[in-house]
Design a protein around this motif. Structure first.
Motif, mmCIF file in Angstrom:
data_model
loop_
_atom_site.group_PDB
_atom_site.id
_atom_site.type_symbol
_atom_site.label_atom_id
_atom_site.label_comp_id
_atom_site.label_asym_id
_atom_site.label_seq_id
_atom_site.Cartn_x
_atom_site.Cartn_y
_atom_site.Cartn_z
ATOM 1 N N GLY A 32 -2.417 8.884 14.665
ATOM 2 C CA GLY A 32 -2.913 9.914 13.767
ATOM 3 C C GLY A 32 -4.203 9.551 13.074
ATOM 4 N N GLY A 33 -4.401 8.279 12.720
ATOM 5 C CA GLY A 33 -5.595 7.878 12.007
ATOM 6 C C GLY A 33 -6.071 6.520 12.463
ATOM 7 N N HIS A 34 -7.374 6.295 12.312
ATOM 8 C CA HIS A 34 -7.958 5.039 12.772
ATOM 9 C C HIS A 34 -9.086 4.634 11.842
ATOM 10 C CE1 HIS A 34 -10.485 2.704 15.869
ATOM 11 N NE2 HIS A 34 -9.508 1.930 15.454
ATOM 12 N N LEU A 35 -8.996 3.430 11.302
ATOM 13 C CA LEU A 35 -10.083 2.841 10.536
ATOM 14 C C LEU A 35 -10.800 1.914 11.499
ATOM 15 C CD1 LEU A 35 -11.589 2.431 7.889
ATOM 16 C CD2 LEU A 35 -9.905 0.687 7.285
ATOM 17 N N ALA A 36 -11.977 2.321 11.936
ATOM 18 C CA ALA A 36 -12.694 1.634 13.004
ATOM 19 C C ALA A 36 -13.227 0.275 12.577
ATOM 20 C CB ALA A 36 -13.857 2.514 13.482
ATOM 21 N N ALA A 37 -13.365 -0.615 13.552
ATOM 22 C CA ALA A 37 -13.941 -1.932 13.317
ATOM 23 C C ALA A 37 -15.342 -1.759 12.742
ATOM 24 C CB ALA A 37 -13.992 -2.723 14.620
ATOM 25 N N GLY A 38 -15.687 -2.580 11.771
ATOM 26 C CA GLY A 38 -16.979 -2.487 11.122
ATOM 27 C C GLY A 38 -16.992 -1.549 9.926
ATOM 28 N N SER A 39 -15.896 -0.843 9.695
ATOM 29 C CA SER A 39 -15.786 0.080 8.562
ATOM 30 C C SER A 39 -14.991 -0.574 7.439
ATOM 31 C CB SER A 39 -15.058 1.357 8.975
ATOM 32 O OG SER A 39 -15.752 2.006 10.008
ATOM 33 N N ARG A 40 -15.247 -0.114 6.208
ATOM 34 C CA ARG A 40 -14.512 -0.621 5.055
ATOM 35 C C ARG A 40 -14.159 0.555 4.148
ATOM 36 N NH1 ARG A 40 -15.114 -5.453 0.909
ATOM 37 N NH2 ARG A 40 -14.450 -4.370 -0.960
ATOM 38 N N VAL A 41 -12.903 0.551 3.664
ATOM 39 C CA VAL A 41 -12.441 1.562 2.728
ATOM 40 C C VAL A 41 -11.884 0.849 1.511
ATOM 41 C CG1 VAL A 41 -10.709 3.347 2.314
ATOM 42 C CG2 VAL A 41 -11.923 3.291 4.485
ATOM 43 N N ASP A 42 -12.300 1.305 0.328
ATOM 44 C CA ASP A 42 -11.743 0.823 -0.931
ATOM 45 C C ASP A 42 -10.907 1.961 -1.497
ATOM 46 O OD1 ASP A 42 -13.039 -1.712 -0.995
ATOM 47 O OD2 ASP A 42 -14.886 -0.754 -1.660
ATOM 48 N N GLY A 43 -9.587 1.745 -1.593
ATOM 49 C CA GLY A 43 -8.719 2.790 -2.124
ATOM 50 C C GLY A 43 -7.397 2.824 -1.400
ATOM 51 N N ALA A 44 -6.731 3.963 -1.464
ATOM 52 C CA ALA A 44 -5.409 4.116 -0.873
ATOM 53 C C ALA A 44 -5.448 5.122 0.269
ATOM 54 C CB ALA A 44 -4.412 4.580 -1.923
ATOM 55 N N ILE A 45 -4.676 4.830 1.305
ATOM 56 C CA ILE A 45 -4.488 5.760 2.413
ATOM 57 C C ILE A 45 -3.013 6.126 2.406
ATOM 58 C CG2 ILE A 45 -4.520 6.061 4.912
ATOM 59 C CD1 ILE A 45 -6.871 4.082 5.009
ATOM 60 N N THR A 46 -2.728 7.426 2.313
ATOM 61 C CA THR A 46 -1.352 7.908 2.302
ATOM 62 C C THR A 46 -1.209 9.038 3.303
ATOM 63 O OG1 THR A 46 -1.793 9.500 0.537
ATOM 64 C CG2 THR A 46 -1.017 7.323 -0.139
ATOM 65 N N GLY A 47 0.029 9.324 3.699
ATOM 66 C CA GLY A 47 0.267 10.436 4.607
ATOM 67 C C GLY A 47 1.484 10.199 5.462
#
Length: 145
Positions: A32-47
């Motif tokens: 359903g979801g993908h955080l790709a290599a080289g990417s950065r997320v600060d926070g929460a992922i819910t679902g």
């Protein structure tokens, strides 16, 4: 679905579907979801979807589906899902309704809570394990009363 795209086009590239047995270790296809290599997320992922983390997440994952931390993935925070597979690095507690699996390339510094826990030979793990007891199954006699 990728969380980040570099070309900015609205149309997602098609990707051939493969069965789970055809996927290489540490990856998942058709999630359903993908955080790709080289990417950065600060926070929460819910679902409720399944997710693959090949990039870096500083925060938490709270999902009803399955989570795969790929070999290039890194999570600094709590991971909670139905099932969790760690092939990359997690620094934080891990909670799964079904199972947690740390494969040989995986690195986990944190506590595990799950019904089933698999830590492969060669994996790094520093923390404690709490295995939740499976739900008791009622016998035929109990159902009749």
């Amino acid at each position: 679905m990728s969380l980040f795209r570099r070309d900015g086009s609205p149309e997602l590239p098609s990707r051939p579907e493969r069965s789970a047995t055809e996927s290489p270790p540490g990856s998942a296809v058709g999630t359903g979801g993908h955080l790709a290599a080289g990417s950065r997320v600060d926070g929460a992922i819910t679902g409720s979807a399944d997710w693959v983390v090949d990039g870096e997440l500083v925060g938490s994952l709270g999902l009803e589906g399955r989570v795969t931390i790929g070999t290039s993935g890194k999570v600094l925070g709590t991971v909670a899902a139905r099932a969790i597979r760690i092939a990359g690095r997690v620094e934080g507690d891990v909670v799964a309704a079904e199972k947690v699996e740390v494969v040989a390339s995986g690195h986990l510094e944190g506590n595990i809570t799950a019904k089933r826990v698999i830590i492969a030979e060669g994996a790094f793990f520093k923390g404690s394990v709490a295995m939740a007891a499976p739900e008791p199954k009622s016998s035929a006699k109990e159902r009749k009363s």
